[in-house]
Write a protein that holds these residues in place. Sequence first.
Motif, PDB file in Angstrom:
ATOM      1  N   GLY A   1       0.808  -1.204   0.000  1.00 42.17           N
ATOM      2  CA  GLY A   1       0.000   0.000   0.000  1.00 42.17           C
ATOM      3  C   GLY A   1       0.846   1.262   0.000  1.00 42.17           C
ATOM      4  N   GLN A   2       1.928   1.261   0.773  1.00 42.92           N
ATOM      5  CA  GLN A   2       2.815   2.430   0.789  1.00 42.92           C
ATOM      6  C   GLN A   2       3.492   2.623  -0.562  1.00 42.92           C
ATOM      7  OE1 GLN A   2       4.975   1.060   4.335  1.00 42.92           O
ATOM      8  NE2 GLN A   2       4.591   3.074   5.244  1.00 42.92           N
ATOM      9  N   ILE A   3       3.903   1.549  -1.178  1.00 45.60           N
ATOM     10  CA  ILE A   3       4.556   1.643  -2.487  1.00 45.60           C
ATOM     11  C   ILE A   3       3.568   2.162  -3.530  1.00 45.60           C
ATOM     12  CG2 ILE A   3       5.619   0.295  -4.344  1.00 45.60           C
ATOM     13  CD1 ILE A   3       6.846  -1.488  -2.128  1.00 45.60           C
ATOM     14  N   ALA A   4       2.339   1.670  -3.473  1.00 44.37           N
ATOM     15  CA  ALA A   4       1.320   2.160  -4.414  1.00 44.37           C
ATOM     16  C   ALA A   4       1.065   3.646  -4.202  1.00 44.37           C
ATOM     17  CB  ALA A   4       0.030   1.366  -4.233  1.00 44.37           C
ATOM     18  N   ALA A   5       1.038   4.086  -2.952  1.00 43.95           N
ATOM     19  CA  ALA A   5       0.832   5.507  -2.669  1.00 43.95           C
ATOM     20  C   ALA A   5       2.004   6.331  -3.183  1.00 43.95           C
ATOM     21  CB  ALA A   5       0.643   5.724  -1.164  1.00 43.95           C
ATOM     22  N   ALA A   6       3.230   5.806  -3.054  1.00 42.53           N
ATOM     23  CA  ALA A   6       4.414   6.510  -3.555  1.00 42.53           C
ATOM     24  C   ALA A   6       4.381   6.609  -5.075  1.00 42.53           C
ATOM     25  CB  ALA A   6       5.684   5.801  -3.088  1.00 42.53           C
ATOM     26  N   ALA A   7       3.906   5.556  -5.733  1.00 42.87           N
ATOM     27  CA  ALA A   7       3.790   5.580  -7.189  1.00 42.87           C
ATOM     28  C   ALA A   7       2.732   6.580  -7.632  1.00 42.87           C
ATOM     29  CB  ALA A   7       3.459   4.181  -7.710  1.00 42.87           C
ATOM     30  N   ALA A   8       1.613   6.619  -6.912  1.00 42.31           N
ATOM     31  CA  ALA A   8       0.543   7.547  -7.265  1.00 42.31           C
ATOM     32  C   ALA A   8       0.999   8.992  -7.095  1.00 42.31           C
ATOM     33  CB  ALA A   8      -0.688   7.266  -6.386  1.00 42.31           C
ATOM     34  N   LEU A   9       1.752   9.269  -6.033  1.00 36.67           N
ATOM     35  CA  LEU A   9       2.242  10.627  -5.815  1.00 36.67           C
ATOM     36  C   LEU A   9       3.226  11.021  -6.905  1.00 36.67           C
ATOM     37  CD1 LEU A   9       2.409  13.166  -4.062  1.00 36.67           C
ATOM     38  CD2 LEU A   9       4.234  12.053  -2.761  1.00 36.67           C
ATOM     39  N   ALA A  10       4.115  10.097  -7.263  1.00 40.77           N
ATOM     40  CA  ALA A  10       5.071  10.389  -8.331  1.00 40.77           C
ATOM     41  C   ALA A  10       4.351  10.698  -9.634  1.00 40.77           C
ATOM     42  CB  ALA A  10       6.030   9.209  -8.513  1.00 40.77           C
ATOM     43  N   ALA A  11       3.349   9.919  -9.967  1.00 41.11           N
ATOM     44  CA  ALA A  11       2.596  10.167 -11.196  1.00 41.11           C
ATOM     45  C   ALA A  11       1.892  11.506 -11.135  1.00 41.11           C
ATOM     46  CB  ALA A  11       1.589   9.036 -11.408  1.00 41.11           C
ATOM     47  N   ASP A  12       1.349  11.833  -9.975  1.00 42.91           N
ATOM     48  CA  ASP A  12       0.644  13.098  -9.815  1.00 42.91           C
ATOM     49  C   ASP A  12       1.572  14.289 -10.011  1.00 42.91           C
ATOM     50  OD1 ASP A  12      -1.814  14.551  -9.046  1.00 42.91           O
ATOM     51  OD2 ASP A  12      -0.645  15.128  -7.275  1.00 42.91           O
ATOM     52  N   ARG A  13       2.858  14.104  -9.682  1.00 44.82           N
ATOM     53  CA  ARG A  13       3.824  15.202  -9.803  1.00 44.82           C
ATOM     54  C   ARG A  13       4.697  15.082 -11.049  1.00 44.82           C
ATOM     55  NH1 ARG A  13       6.106  16.859  -3.790  1.00 44.82           N
ATOM     56  NH2 ARG A  13       4.142  16.709  -2.652  1.00 44.82           N
ATOM     57  N   GLY A  14       4.274  14.263 -11.994  1.00 40.00           N
ATOM     58  CA  GLY A  14       4.960  14.218 -13.283  1.00 40.00           C
ATOM     59  C   GLY A  14       6.122  13.255 -13.369  1.00 40.00           C
ATOM     60  N   HIS A  15       6.179  12.240 -12.511  1.00 40.73           N
ATOM     61  CA  HIS A  15       7.268  11.257 -12.534  1.00 40.73           C
ATOM     62  C   HIS A  15       6.694   9.859 -12.741  1.00 40.73           C
ATOM     63  CE1 HIS A  15      10.204  14.254 -11.138  1.00 40.73           C
ATOM     64  NE2 HIS A  15       9.277  14.658 -10.281  1.00 40.73           N
ATOM     65  N   ASP A  16       5.947   9.693 -13.812  1.00 41.72           N
ATOM     66  CA  ASP A  16       5.322   8.405 -14.100  1.00 41.72           C
ATOM     67  C   ASP A  16       6.362   7.289 -14.128  1.00 41.72           C
ATOM     68  OD1 ASP A  16       2.588   9.140 -14.457  1.00 41.72           O
ATOM     69  OD2 ASP A  16       3.168  10.135 -16.315  1.00 41.72           O
ATOM     70  N   GLY A  17       5.990   6.163 -13.548  1.00 40.80           N
ATOM     71  CA  GLY A  17       6.869   5.004 -13.560  1.00 40.80           C
ATOM     72  C   GLY A  17       7.875   4.978 -12.431  1.00 40.80           C
ATOM     73  N   HIS A  18       7.908   6.038 -11.619  1.00 41.87           N
ATOM     74  CA  HIS A  18       8.830   6.093 -10.490  1.00 41.87           C
ATOM     75  C   HIS A  18       8.030   6.189  -9.189  1.00 41.87           C
ATOM     76  CE1 HIS A  18      12.046   6.315 -13.340  1.00 41.87           C
ATOM     77  NE2 HIS A  18      11.687   7.506 -13.800  1.00 41.87           N
ATOM     78  N   TYR A  19       8.729   6.508  -8.128  1.00 41.74           N
ATOM     79  CA  TYR A  19       8.122   6.558  -6.794  1.00 41.74           C
ATOM     80  C   TYR A  19       8.589   7.830  -6.087  1.00 41.74           C
ATOM     81  CZ  TYR A  19       7.637   1.699  -8.089  1.00 41.74           C
ATOM     82  OH  TYR A  19       7.346   0.540  -8.785  1.00 41.74           O
ATOM     83  N   MET A  20       7.720   8.397  -5.290  1.00 39.30           N
ATOM     84  CA  MET A  20       8.094   9.625  -4.593  1.00 39.30           C
ATOM     85  C   MET A  20       7.827   9.461  -3.098  1.00 39.30           C
ATOM     86  SD  MET A  20       7.094  13.571  -5.503  1.00 39.30           S
ATOM     87  CE  MET A  20       8.489  13.728  -6.642  1.00 39.30           C
ATOM     88  N   LEU A  21       8.833   9.827  -2.295  1.00 40.19           N
ATOM     89  CA  LEU A  21       8.746   9.790  -0.841  1.00 40.19           C
ATOM     90  C   LEU A  21       8.811  11.214  -0.301  1.00 40.19           C
ATOM     91  CD1 LEU A  21      11.226   6.846  -0.072  1.00 40.19           C
ATOM     92  CD2 LEU A  21       8.755   6.733  -0.502  1.00 40.19           C
ATOM     93  N   THR A  22       7.910  11.532   0.594  1.00 41.71           N
ATOM     94  CA  THR A  22       7.847  12.882   1.141  1.00 41.71           C
ATOM     95  C   THR A  22       8.463  12.935   2.535  1.00 41.71           C
ATOM     96  OG1 THR A  22       5.657  12.496   2.098  1.00 41.71           O
ATOM     97  CG2 THR A  22       5.739  13.398  -0.137  1.00 41.71           C
ATOM     98  N   VAL A  23       8.905  14.128   2.912  1.00 44.73           N
ATOM     99  CA  VAL A  23       9.352  14.354   4.278  1.00 44.73           C
ATOM    100  C   VAL A  23       8.152  14.802   5.098  1.00 44.73           C
ATOM    101  CG1 VAL A  23      11.649  14.981   3.471  1.00 44.73           C
ATOM    102  CG2 VAL A  23       9.974  16.788   3.942  1.00 44.73           C
ATOM    103  N   SER A  24       8.290  14.780   6.410  1.00 46.01           N
ATOM    104  CA  SER A  24       7.228  15.260   7.287  1.00 46.01           C
ATOM    105  C   SER A  24       7.570  16.656   7.760  1.00 46.01           C
ATOM    106  CB  SER A  24       7.075  14.318   8.488  1.00 46.01           C
ATOM    107  OG  SER A  24       8.261  14.298   9.253  1.00 46.01           O
TER     108      SER A  24
END
Length: 738
Positions: free
Chosen positions: A246-269
């Motif tokens: 689930g976390q990986i899917a969320a990271a993929a969705a965020l990356a796609a939302d920010r223009g990085h399709d096919g990758h993963y994005m991790l945010t800081v708090s």
Amino acid sequence: MRGRPNMKSRLLATTMIIAATTACATPQETEMASLPGTATVDYDPEIPEATSIFAELSPLYMHAPQFDQVEDSEWQGIIEEAIAIQLAEVEAIANNPNPPTMENTLVAMERSGQVFSRSYGAFSQIVGANINDTIAATDAALAPQIAAMVDSIYLNPELFNRVRTIYDNRAAMAMTPEDAMLLEVYYNNFVHRGALLGDEAQTELRSINGRLSSLSSEISQLITRGQNDAAIVVETREELEGLSDGQIAAAAALAADRGHDGHYMLTVSNTTGVPIISQLSNRDVRERIYRASVDRNQSGETSTLPMIQEAIGLRNRRAQLFGEPTHANWQMYDRMVSDPAMAIGFMTDMVPALRATQEREAAVLQDRIEQDGHSFQLAPWDWEYYAGIVRQERYALDNEEIKQYFVVDRVLEDGIFYMAGELYGLTFEERNDIPTYHPDVSVYTVFQDGEAIALFYFDPMQRDSKRGGAWMSNFVEQSHLLGLRPVVTNTQNIAPPAPGEPALATWDDVTTMFHEFGHALHGIFADQQYPSLSGTNTARDWVEFPSQFHENFAALPEVLQRYARHHETGEVIPMELVEAINRAGRFNQGHSFGEVIAASLLDMEWHSMDPNTRVNDVMGFEAAALDRIGLRSDLVPPRYKTPYFRHIFEHGYDAGYYAYTWTEMLHHDAYSYVEENGGMTREMGDHIVNTFLGQGHSKSYEQMFRDFTGRDPRVEPLLEARGLIPGDTEPAGAEGVQ
């Protein structure tokens, strides 16, 4: 807040501008204290009429804000009109030809500012929870205007003379205890804001306050942008080993939302620590996300360093104008702890034991690294990862496994609401007829024993338009004088789920939910005549006490078993997991407590310097300060580093972040009273409300604590809870990490 209490508390600390409405006079009001032998003349000043949607009370239930009736571009005009009306109202009070009385001066001030409070209360929440470019520009434009309005109130000599006349003659006047507290608060606030300064000093003070308000808005917006921009892109799924599907899917969705399709994005708090580090087995990715967190807001377009340097200089100059030895001395005038040396000493006394704990824990983690066959030295991006491994091995505690039992809505409705029902007789009914500022927000009517007493808004999920952290705010503040019931909101930043998945909370998210709801209860149970003494309008080092106090109920087995159910199977959380949570409560204190104490003392370092000191290198000052503090900040950095320490540059916690530890002492001691006297019962809830939760600032803070526990606060329960001194029992396997 883990963040801040309500917006009104922050504003009232400097403005005494109140959310208000008209109300019929009661016998108490018509017999207000006045000076002996005074006569009156008719006085009916003209006040400009408001034209906005906030000109009158909202027609919605309990006067909830009409968020759907205001376009983003309209806010600036609405609030500028409200400022003009507020100033006209205050000028009318100051110029009243009649001798000053409580009724025509202080109570009149309590009735003033209705349009401003209604409009700014709603706008302030949008700034924090749903900002965009238009809202950000409006906030920046309004900040100096609001600061000027505050100065126009507190530096009005005619108005202060009226307040001072009442204050000087208070011994000859019949007042209720709340009247007396109101007078004390007003007089002290006027003096604190410069009413006794000379004309030249007041002119400079106005300039300083205006610039500081602009800097606060700008720093806050940059911190939000810096947090969003610090997200890192990870190329492959393999690099995310340790995360759930689930976390990986969320990271993929965020990356796609920010223009990085096919990758993963991790945010800081919003904090230095990034929770996901505790799961990532790839050390390079851990280091990347850690460095992105600690290095944010130090360079480029989001750098806050020049503004922070200027803000510190202006705060120091203001302290000089008041003849105070430090900014902390000026700022802490109304606190439970009013002496900076006492706040500093309270924390530094714990540093030796805490440093020793950090050294012992670091050795345990280094040993665990070597058990895996690695030769590298423990680094800050390794600490929470290996602490998670040790925690699981020693206490059978897997944070990701625990998370599966905490569905956000269920935590709220079956956990927090259950606690509120058992303690206070509260029930909650969700409504769909109240417009909100974002689709994520839900609204509930709060009932006590069948009577509607408040509205509660809940906004739990993280989004780019929301600043970090968690907080409680008031849209409407309770007041018997004004006939208003509370409308309160809780805001958090729980990581959003992958599409189609339930929103799950970490254990830290859960305790934060109980914490913020403690703030909400402080507002919901407000029972004061005057709005400026109502609910959470208390000192920084008291307002966090009711919120931290309610965290204790999150881990009660009878509460946990109501809301902690597996999101797939519905299984109640196994008792062994509950026991593991309890056993592990004192584990890793070198990190969890160390980061808080480091941040608290860093705050005091910034605000306890000689006002003649000029800081030319913000990060250099921070490094030297952390060295003086004496903790292992090389391995456990402060919870907030200076460039993104929003609490002390926007929330009003400057020389006040210690409040979280001070009130932690209060809540541990107070909760020991609960455990000794029957636990979570309605009788206990009534005692809580009658002694502190429903008392606002109608009494001294010391008196409220004594009313509840029958004694002055003790530090020992805090030290035992944090593992800094041995308690009656030690958790199994905790040797070396107390």
